[in-house]
Design a protein around this motif. Structure first.
Motif, PDB file in Angstrom:
ATOM      1  N   MET A  97       0.831  -1.209   0.000  1.00 53.35           N
ATOM      2  CA  MET A  97       0.000   0.000   0.000  1.00 53.35           C
ATOM      3  C   MET A  97       0.863   1.256   0.000  1.00 53.35           C
ATOM      4  N   ASN A  98       2.019   1.188   0.681  1.00 55.41           N
ATOM      5  CA  ASN A  98       2.883   2.366   0.777  1.00 55.41           C
ATOM      6  C   ASN A  98       3.346   2.837  -0.588  1.00 55.41           C
ATOM      7  N   ILE A  99       3.704   1.895  -1.458  1.00 57.70           N
ATOM      8  CA  ILE A  99       4.223   2.263  -2.767  1.00 57.70           C
ATOM      9  C   ILE A  99       3.157   2.968  -3.591  1.00 57.70           C
ATOM     10  N   TYR A 100       1.894   2.575  -3.432  1.00 56.91           N
ATOM     11  CA  TYR A 100       0.838   3.205  -4.209  1.00 56.91           C
ATOM     12  C   TYR A 100       0.564   4.633  -3.727  1.00 56.91           C
ATOM     13  N   LEU A 101       0.603   4.841  -2.427  1.00 53.82           N
ATOM     14  CA  LEU A 101       0.439   6.192  -1.907  1.00 53.82           C
ATOM     15  C   LEU A 101       1.607   7.077  -2.347  1.00 53.82           C
ATOM     16  N   PHE A 102       2.807   6.521  -2.308  1.00 52.66           N
ATOM     17  CA  PHE A 102       3.989   7.254  -2.755  1.00 52.66           C
ATOM     18  C   PHE A 102       3.850   7.641  -4.224  1.00 52.66           C
ATOM     19  N   GLN A 103       3.398   6.710  -5.053  1.00 51.88           N
ATOM     20  CA  GLN A 103       3.224   6.994  -6.472  1.00 51.88           C
ATOM     21  C   GLN A 103       2.126   8.030  -6.702  1.00 51.88           C
ATOM     22  N   ALA A 104       1.067   7.967  -5.901  1.00 49.67           N
ATOM     23  CA  ALA A 104      -0.006   8.951  -6.041  1.00 49.67           C
ATOM     24  C   ALA A 104       0.485  10.355  -5.705  1.00 49.67           C
ATOM     25  N   LEU A 105       1.291  10.479  -4.647  1.00 49.56           N
ATOM     26  CA  LEU A 105       1.842  11.780  -4.285  1.00 49.56           C
ATOM     27  C   LEU A 105       2.774  12.294  -5.373  1.00 49.56           C
ATOM     28  N   ASN A 106       3.595  11.405  -5.936  1.00 51.61           N
ATOM     29  CA  ASN A 106       4.462  11.799  -7.039  1.00 51.61           C
ATOM     30  C   ASN A 106       3.636  12.217  -8.250  1.00 51.61           C
ATOM     31  N   GLY A 107       2.539  11.505  -8.467  1.00 48.83           N
ATOM     32  CA  GLY A 107       1.690  11.815  -9.605  1.00 48.83           C
ATOM     33  C   GLY A 107       1.080  13.195  -9.530  1.00 48.83           C
ATOM     34  N   LEU A 108       0.838  13.685  -8.305  1.00 44.96           N
ATOM     35  CA  LEU A 108       0.309  15.042  -8.161  1.00 44.96           C
ATOM     36  C   LEU A 108       1.303  16.070  -8.679  1.00 44.96           C
ATOM     37  N   GLY A 109       2.592  15.861  -8.398  1.00 42.22           N
ATOM     38  CA  GLY A 109       3.613  16.776  -8.901  1.00 42.22           C
ATOM     39  C   GLY A 109       3.699  16.752 -10.409  1.00 42.22           C
ATOM     40  N   VAL A 110       3.701  15.540 -10.973  1.00 41.59           N
ATOM     41  CA  VAL A 110       3.734  15.412 -12.429  1.00 41.59           C
ATOM     42  C   VAL A 110       2.478  16.025 -13.047  1.00 41.59           C
ATOM     43  N   GLY A 111       1.339  15.794 -12.394  1.00 42.90           N
ATOM     44  CA  GLY A 111       0.085  16.332 -12.900  1.00 42.90           C
ATOM     45  C   GLY A 111       0.077  17.851 -12.949  1.00 42.90           C
ATOM     46  N   MET A 112       0.729  18.506 -11.997  1.00 39.98           N
ATOM     47  CA  MET A 112       0.798  19.959 -12.017  1.00 39.98           C
ATOM     48  C   MET A 112       1.657  20.456 -13.177  1.00 39.98           C
ATOM     49  N   VAL A 113       2.699  19.714 -13.527  1.00 37.22           N
ATOM     50  CA  VAL A 113       3.479  20.062 -14.720  1.00 37.22           C
ATOM     51  C   VAL A 113       2.617  19.926 -15.965  1.00 37.22           C
ATOM     52  N   TYR A 114       1.821  18.864 -16.019  1.00 36.52           N
ATOM     53  CA  TYR A 114       0.903  18.689 -17.146  1.00 36.52           C
ATOM     54  C   TYR A 114      -0.114  19.830 -17.210  1.00 36.52           C
ATOM     55  N   PHE A 115      -0.536  20.304 -16.043  1.00 36.86           N
ATOM     56  CA  PHE A 115      -1.463  21.443 -16.010  1.00 36.86           C
ATOM     57  C   PHE A 115      -0.836  22.665 -16.655  1.00 36.86           C
ATOM     58  N   LEU A 116       0.402  22.997 -16.260  1.00 38.18           N
ATOM     59  CA  LEU A 116       1.072  24.159 -16.844  1.00 38.18           C
ATOM     60  C   LEU A 116       1.242  23.999 -18.346  1.00 38.18           C
ATOM     61  N   LEU A 117       1.613  22.797 -18.763  1.00 34.96           N
ATOM     62  CA  LEU A 117       1.814  22.534 -20.189  1.00 34.96           C
ATOM     63  C   LEU A 117       0.528  22.719 -20.969  1.00 34.96           C
ATOM     64  N   SER A 118      -0.563  22.178 -20.457  1.00 37.24           N
ATOM     65  CA  SER A 118      -1.801  22.134 -21.232  1.00 37.24           C
ATOM     66  C   SER A 118      -2.662  23.370 -21.085  1.00 37.24           C
ATOM     67  N   VAL A 119      -2.540  24.114 -19.974  1.00 35.24           N
ATOM     68  CA  VAL A 119      -3.407  25.277 -19.803  1.00 35.24           C
ATOM     69  C   VAL A 119      -3.094  26.339 -20.849  1.00 35.24           C
ATOM     70  N   GLY A 120      -1.812  26.456 -21.220  1.00 35.54           N
ATOM     71  CA  GLY A 120      -1.469  27.396 -22.281  1.00 35.54           C
ATOM     72  C   GLY A 120      -2.090  27.001 -23.603  1.00 35.54           C
ATOM     73  N   LEU A 121      -2.075  25.713 -23.888  1.00 32.77           N
ATOM     74  CA  LEU A 121      -2.698  25.213 -25.118  1.00 32.77           C
ATOM     75  C   LEU A 121      -4.196  25.478 -25.102  1.00 32.77           C
ATOM     76  N   SER A 122      -4.823  25.280 -23.960  1.00 36.44           N
ATOM     77  CA  SER A 122      -6.261  25.503 -23.832  1.00 36.44           C
ATOM     78  C   SER A 122      -6.609  26.978 -23.977  1.00 36.44           C
ATOM     79  N   ILE A 123      -5.803  27.858 -23.383  1.00 35.29           N
ATOM     80  CA  ILE A 123      -6.040  29.294 -23.479  1.00 35.29           C
ATOM     81  C   ILE A 123      -5.955  29.756 -24.924  1.00 35.29           C
ATOM     82  N   ILE A 124      -4.914  29.299 -25.626  1.00 35.68           N
ATOM     83  CA  ILE A 124      -4.721  29.702 -27.027  1.00 35.68           C
ATOM     84  C   ILE A 124      -5.867  29.205 -27.887  1.00 35.68           C
ATOM     85  N   PHE A 125      -6.262  27.956 -27.691  1.00 36.49           N
ATOM     86  CA  PHE A 125      -7.345  27.414 -28.506  1.00 36.49           C
ATOM     87  C   PHE A 125      -8.666  28.097 -28.178  1.00 36.49           C
ATOM     88  N   GLY A 126      -8.895  28.358 -26.878  1.00 31.63           N
ATOM     89  CA  GLY A 126     -10.152  28.973 -26.483  1.00 31.63           C
ATOM     90  C   GLY A 126     -10.330  30.357 -27.064  1.00 31.63           C
TER      91      GLY A 126
END
Length: 285
Positions: A1-30
């Protein structure tokens, strides 16, 4: 169970990078209705810019600032001298032109830095882990989350509480409305393009210590960006945030459960959500 929680926490950091990457694309398209397939190449340039400036100055924060500024400048130049003339073209033409621009930018990076992957050292001040109860969380992931949260709040304030944001929202509904109000549409477009592309550069700078810098990262980034934008809802601001976190956590969790299927899983998640919500999570008709 520990490894999955660790991966989920790491995924939040990666997900925020994806947010920065994609929000610009969304703004331009919108605002522009413009399909920018060069967005991944701008992410790539941001990563190499951060790497180069950090190596020259010894300051990772300066490298991040440079990644935003340099890519925003490239975005303005490209919009002013090339892309502005394609807004009324069919999306197929926009795709072909921006794919061509992707090749030019990527080959430019290869000519300057070479075709080999390069490791980007983790900043000393952000190395190590923070104990979240019994679970170690890398300090750099917390830093990414904090930076992206601040940027996200800044974007919300910009688009919801400022005159520029009101103009962007008005242009999102109808560019003719801006003309009738006597607003110089080309200037709003250029500033929006600079902001959207600069965010892609900043995302690349933040991602560089996590995965290094290599010429193929642009192609990977554009796929992720479009998945997040489509999942969250095209033209939405909230969509890229929620979509980025979903994709980041899914990818991180699957890398622990089924590493070979981590990339496939994000498309399965996207397809499943679109079957239930064809416009995406926060998309408009």
């Amino acid at each position: 169970m520990n490894i999955y929680l660790f991966q989920a926490l790491n995924g939040l950091g990666v997900g925020m990078v994806y947010f920065l990457l994609s929000v610009g694309l969304s703004i331009i398209f919108g605002l522009l209705g413009f399909v920018n397939f060069a967005h991944g190449a701008l992410f790539l340039i941001g990563a190499y810019t951060a790497m180069f400036v950090t190596a020259q100055t010894g300051s990772f924060l300066l490298g991040l600032a440079a990644s935003f500024a340099a890519v925003a400048f490239i975005g303005v130049v490209a919009e002013r001298w090339l892309l502005r003339h394609t807004y009324r073209m069919p999306h197929e033409s926009q795709i072909l032109i921006t794919v061509g621009l992707t090749f030019i930018l990527t080959e430019g990076v290869v000519m300057i830095f070479g075709p080999e992957s390069q490791q980007v050292p983790m900043p000393d001040m952000l190395a190590g882990v923070f104990m979240f109860g019994a679970y170690p969380v890398p300090v750099y992931r917390i830093f990414i989350f904090g930076v992206c949260a601040v940027v996200g709040l800044g974007l919300w304030f910009l688009f919801e509480r400022t005159l520029f944001g009101a103009r962007v929202r008005a242009g999102n509904e109808s560019s003719e409305m801006l003309n009738l109000l006597g607003i110089k549409v080309s200037r709003v477009y250029a500033l929006t393009f600079a902001l959207g592309t600069g965010l892609a550069g900043l995302a690349g700078g933040l991602a560089a210590p996590l995965r290094g810098a290599d010429p193929s990262m642009g192609a990977e980034a554009i796929v992720i960006a479009f998945v997040v934008v489509v999942l969250g809802g095209i033209g939405s601001f909230s969509g890229p945030l929620v979509g980025g976190l979903i994709i980041g956590v899914t990818q991180s969790m699957m890398s622990a459960i089924w590493p070979e299927g981590a990339r496939l899983a994000i498309f399965i998640v996207m397809a499943g959500i679109l079957l239930v919500m064809p416009k995406g999570l926060f998309g408009r008709a």
